[in-house]
Scaffold this motif. Structure first.
Motif, short mmCIF file in Angstrom:
data_model
loop_
_atom_site.label_atom_id
_atom_site.label_comp_id
_atom_site.label_asym_id
_atom_site.label_seq_id
_atom_site.Cartn_x
_atom_site.Cartn_y
_atom_site.Cartn_z
N TYR A 57 34.93 52.88 46.38
CA TYR A 57 34.55 51.83 45.42
C TYR A 57 33.31 51.09 45.90
O TYR A 57 32.33 50.93 45.18
CB TYR A 57 35.71 50.86 45.23
N LEU A 75 33.02 46.70 35.25
CA LEU A 75 33.59 45.77 36.22
C LEU A 75 33.95 44.47 35.52
O LEU A 75 33.33 44.10 34.53
CB LEU A 75 32.58 45.50 37.34
N PRO A 76 34.95 43.75 36.04
CA PRO A 76 35.31 42.47 35.43
C PRO A 76 34.11 41.52 35.45
O PRO A 76 33.36 41.46 36.42
CB PRO A 76 36.43 41.93 36.32
N LYS A 77 33.95 40.80 34.36
CA LYS A 77 32.84 39.86 34.27
C LYS A 77 33.20 38.49 34.85
O LYS A 77 32.34 37.67 35.09
CB LYS A 77 32.40 39.72 32.81
N THR A 78 34.47 38.24 35.07
CA THR A 78 34.91 36.97 35.62
C THR A 78 35.90 37.19 36.75
O THR A 78 36.57 38.22 36.79
CB THR A 78 35.55 36.08 34.53
N GLN A 79 35.97 36.24 37.63
CA GLN A 79 36.94 36.32 38.72
C GLN A 79 37.89 35.12 38.68
O GLN A 79 38.57 34.83 39.65
CB GLN A 79 36.21 36.36 40.06
N THR A 80 37.95 34.46 37.54
CA THR A 80 38.82 33.29 37.43
C THR A 80 40.25 33.74 37.12
O THR A 80 40.48 34.72 36.42
CB THR A 80 38.34 32.34 36.32
N LEU A 81 41.18 33.00 37.67
CA LEU A 81 42.59 33.25 37.40
C LEU A 81 43.03 32.28 36.30
O LEU A 81 43.14 31.09 36.54
CB LEU A 81 43.43 33.01 38.66
N ASP A 82 43.25 32.82 35.11
CA ASP A 82 43.70 31.96 34.02
C ASP A 82 45.18 32.21 33.73
O ASP A 82 45.81 33.09 34.31
CB ASP A 82 42.83 32.16 32.77
N LEU A 85 46.10 35.83 32.59
CA LEU A 85 46.15 36.82 33.66
C LEU A 85 47.42 36.65 34.50
O LEU A 85 48.13 37.62 34.79
CB LEU A 85 44.92 36.70 34.56
#
Length: 145
Positions: A57, A75-82, A85
């Motif tokens: 990867y 690839l994910p555009k965000t890394q926020t945990l909402d 998710l």
């Protein structure tokens, strides 16, 4: 060519899941039973998969501008945990722990023709349809965002 590579990759993945025992609900539940009769064998399967995936990867994403058979990396555009998710992860984990199956192994195991696996896959497909309907009609989904 893309579809052929996807089909071959899916076939290899399915064979790997069958050989490793990940399509056997009893084996998965034994792995998840860490305070009972724990079966650590799937930890080695997951560890082996990570040993192959992680270096590949990072080499691919850092050295290549785009994948060989696609226009761009997805690839994910965000890394926020909402909440959506976290709620989805909790729902997935609960289902995995109760049934001993998750979607990939369930679809692989459906060829065995057993009723519980068939019911799991049907329930999974109905649940996917319900969520899709709820999202399209803007009715609030069970997992608040």
């Amino acid at each position: 060519m893309f579809r052929l590579v996807a089909l071959l990759s899916g076939f290899i993945f399915g064979v790997g899941m069958m050989v490793s025992g990940m399509v056997n609900p009893a084996k998965v539940i034994g792995f998840l039973d860490v305070f009972g009769q724990w079966d650590p064998s799937l930890a080695f399967v997951m560890g082996g998969a990570l040993l192959v995936f992680v270096p590949g990867y990072f080499l691919a994403v850092r050295r290549q501008k785009k994948p060989v058979l696609a226009d761009q990396f997805c690839l994910p555009k965000t890394q926020t945990l909402d909440k959506k998710l976290i709620g989805g992860a909790l729902l997935f984990g609960t289902g995995w722990g109760l049934a001993g199956l998750c979607p990939g192994p369930a679809i692989t195991a459906i060829g065995a023709g057993t009723l519980p696996i068939g019911l799991f896959v049907i329930s999974m497909l109905v649940g996917m349809r319900v969520i899709s309907y709820l999202q399209q009609t803007r009715i609030p989904s069970p997992v608040k965002t």
